[in-house]
Design a protein around this motif. Structure first.
Motif, PDB file in Angstrom:
ATOM      1  N   UNK A 167       0.865  -1.182   0.000  1.00  0.00           N
ATOM      2  CA  UNK A 167       0.000   0.000   0.000  1.00  0.00           C
ATOM      3  C   UNK A 167       0.894   1.222   0.000  1.00  0.00           C
ATOM      4  N   UNK A 168       0.618   2.143  -0.918  1.00  0.00           N
ATOM      5  CA  UNK A 168       1.530   3.255  -1.163  1.00  0.00           C
ATOM      6  C   UNK A 168       1.003   4.587  -0.654  1.00  0.00           C
ATOM      7  N   UNK A 169      -0.331   4.796  -0.686  1.00  0.00           N
ATOM      8  CA  UNK A 169      -0.892   6.114  -0.404  1.00  0.00           C
ATOM      9  C   UNK A 169      -2.135   5.950   0.457  1.00  0.00           C
ATOM     10  N   UNK A 170      -2.318   6.864   1.413  1.00  0.00           N
ATOM     11  CA  UNK A 170      -3.498   6.874   2.280  1.00  0.00           C
ATOM     12  C   UNK A 170      -4.117   8.265   2.279  1.00  0.00           C
TER      13      UNK A 170
ATOM     14  N   UNK B 173      -2.481   1.454  -4.081  1.00  0.00           N
ATOM     15  CA  UNK B 173      -1.529   0.352  -3.947  1.00  0.00           C
ATOM     16  C   UNK B 173      -0.615   0.241  -5.158  1.00  0.00           C
ATOM     17  N   UNK B 174       0.351  -0.652  -5.030  1.00  0.00           N
ATOM     18  CA  UNK B 174       1.179  -1.119  -6.130  1.00  0.00           C
ATOM     19  C   UNK B 174       0.974  -2.629  -6.268  1.00  0.00           C
TER      20      UNK B 174
ATOM     21  N   UNK C  71       7.982   0.003  -8.870  1.00  0.00           N
ATOM     22  CA  UNK C  71       6.746  -0.637  -9.284  1.00  0.00           C
ATOM     23  C   UNK C  71       5.673   0.382  -9.603  1.00  0.00           C
ATOM     24  N   UNK C  72       4.643   0.001 -10.332  1.00  0.00           N
ATOM     25  CA  UNK C  72       3.535   0.921 -10.637  1.00  0.00           C
ATOM     26  C   UNK C  72       2.782   1.293  -9.376  1.00  0.00           C
ATOM     27  N   UNK C  73       2.308   2.549  -9.325  1.00  0.00           N
ATOM     28  CA  UNK C  73       1.689   3.060  -8.095  1.00  0.00           C
ATOM     29  C   UNK C  73       0.391   3.797  -8.412  1.00  0.00           C
TER      30      UNK C  73
END
Length: 400
Positions: free
Chosen positions: A123-126, A141-142, A182-184
């Protein structure tokens, strides 16, 4: 004039009323720092000059993003990846004194037998939801996925309107596309006027908008440039690094893109490249963009070297923030207190932020583990922490 006659002209009641009015207590500022090896909280004093470190929390965990819920001012969510837990979200309801793992973290549905499905790497962003939805959170997510929680981050459900969109692969490309990590899916924005109006950014995959709570989506890429020789009409070639909505004017968005700095004024869907006005020797490539909380024409960026090999460090080893106070027409360099040379700093997309005090405080973290602060809108910078692990994200929590 006699003293008596002069005294009669004074209105003591009004003076006393002013004296009785207590001074407005400034918001207490806490910096929430997510790093490659855990998370830290830095508590500032009233003047934002002295900082007390609280941490590490979850030493050794890869912490992508740490965010306070501004609606209750006590709930923290931490996006993390661990060796034994894998990708997860950790929750605290007492400002980090105790933590509990989400009972159902963001995850794509299991693929049918015999098929290869998507798996969340991290998980990348909240992003907290709208004030009218006090327990709602969003997570990116990624690989690119959008998830929603309706219970303050304990359980998460996929936003099927995006994750299962028939154009998903056309927009996002394959798992090999995206950032070096990785893709995000990032830059999740909730319109403060309407909880159903959402924006997201994807690297790769462009900027997308929904006006019905995530059931339907459309790209917003007009006017955005892509890497030379690629087709700008192909959504998967677009790489927004950070997208922000103006607190002072929700019809205006700014974007730091892989290919420049842009502004969008709704209802138009045409982005304008305002970074063309940056000094040519510096360019307009970078990761973060930070907006003034009260002035829609003021924003800050932190440029990176965007030459052909994309070093992703301060141009010429001379780091500086840049500010515009007229919507991108002109820019001013802000480097007082920063190293004058041989400082090859990298500041990631989530690693620069601001508070809402007067004057505005600015903060950024580097991949070299330095945390910098300015309590005067970037006029002077001070390093408030060194030797931290690689900093992924810096957010501000303001406690009233």
């Amino acid at each position: 004039m006699t003293r008596t006659s002069a005294a009669k002209r004074i209105r003591p009641g009004r003076i006393k009323a002013r004296q009785r009015r207590p001074p407005r207590k400034p918001h207490r500022v806490i910096l929430l720092v997510a790093t490659r090896k855990g998370a830290w909280l830095f508590h500032g004093d009233a003047a934002r000059r002295y900082w007390r470190a609280d941490g590490p929390h979850f030493l050794g965990h890869i912490a992508s993003h740490l965010v306070l819920d501004p609606r209750d001012q006590r709930t923290l969510l931490l996006a993390a990846r661990t060796g034994h837990l894998g990708p997860t979200v950790l929750r605290s309801v007492d400002l980090g004194r105790a933590w509990k793992e989400a009972s159902r973290p963001p995850a794509f549905p299991k693929a049918p037998e015999g098929q290869r499905g998507r798996v969340v790497d991290h998980t990348f962003w909240l992003t907290p939801g709208h004030p009218s939805e006090p327990n709602v959170w969003y997570a990116g997510t990624s690989p690119q996925g959008l998830f929603r929680s309706a219970d303050a981050g304990d359980t998460w459900e996929p936003v099927a309107g995006l994750n299962d969109h028939p154009e998903y692969r056309v927009w996002m490309g394959g798992e090999q596309d995206g950032t070096p990590d990785g893709p995000q899916l990032h830059s999740i924005i909730v319109d403060p006027r309407d909880p159903a109006h959402l924006y997201v950014g994807m690297s790769s995959g462009g900027v997308h908008e929904s006006v019905d709570g995530g059931d339907h989506w459309h790209p917003l890429i007009k006017g955005l440039e892509v890497v030379e020789q690629l087709d700008p009409s192909n959504v998967q070639f677009h790489d927004p690094h950070c997208v922000r909505l103006c607190p002072a004017n929700p019809d205006r968005l700014y974007q730091q893109n892989h290919c420049g700095i842009y502004r969008l004024d709704r209802p138009s869907d045409q982005w304008i490249r305002i970074g063309r006005n940056m000094p040519k020797r510096v360019g307009d490539i970078g990761f973060p963009v930070v907006l003034h909380p009260r002035d829609p024409d003021t924003l800050w960026v932190f440029p990176m070297d965007g030459t052909d090999v994309w070093p992703r460090t301060s141009p010429d080893g001379k780091p500086a923030a840049y500010v515009t106070r007229n919507g991108g027409k002109t820019w001013k360099r802000l480097d007082t207190g920063l190293p004058a040379g041989q400082a090859w700093l990298t500041v990631k997309r989530q690693a620069m932020t601001n508070d809402t005090r007067e004057p505005v405080g600015l903060y950024f973290g580097t991949t070299g583990g330095e945390l910098w602060a300015s309590h005067d809108e970037g006029a002077r910078w001070t390093c408030i922490a060194r030797h931290l692990p690689e900093i992924y994200a810096v957010e501000v929590a303001e406690l009233r």
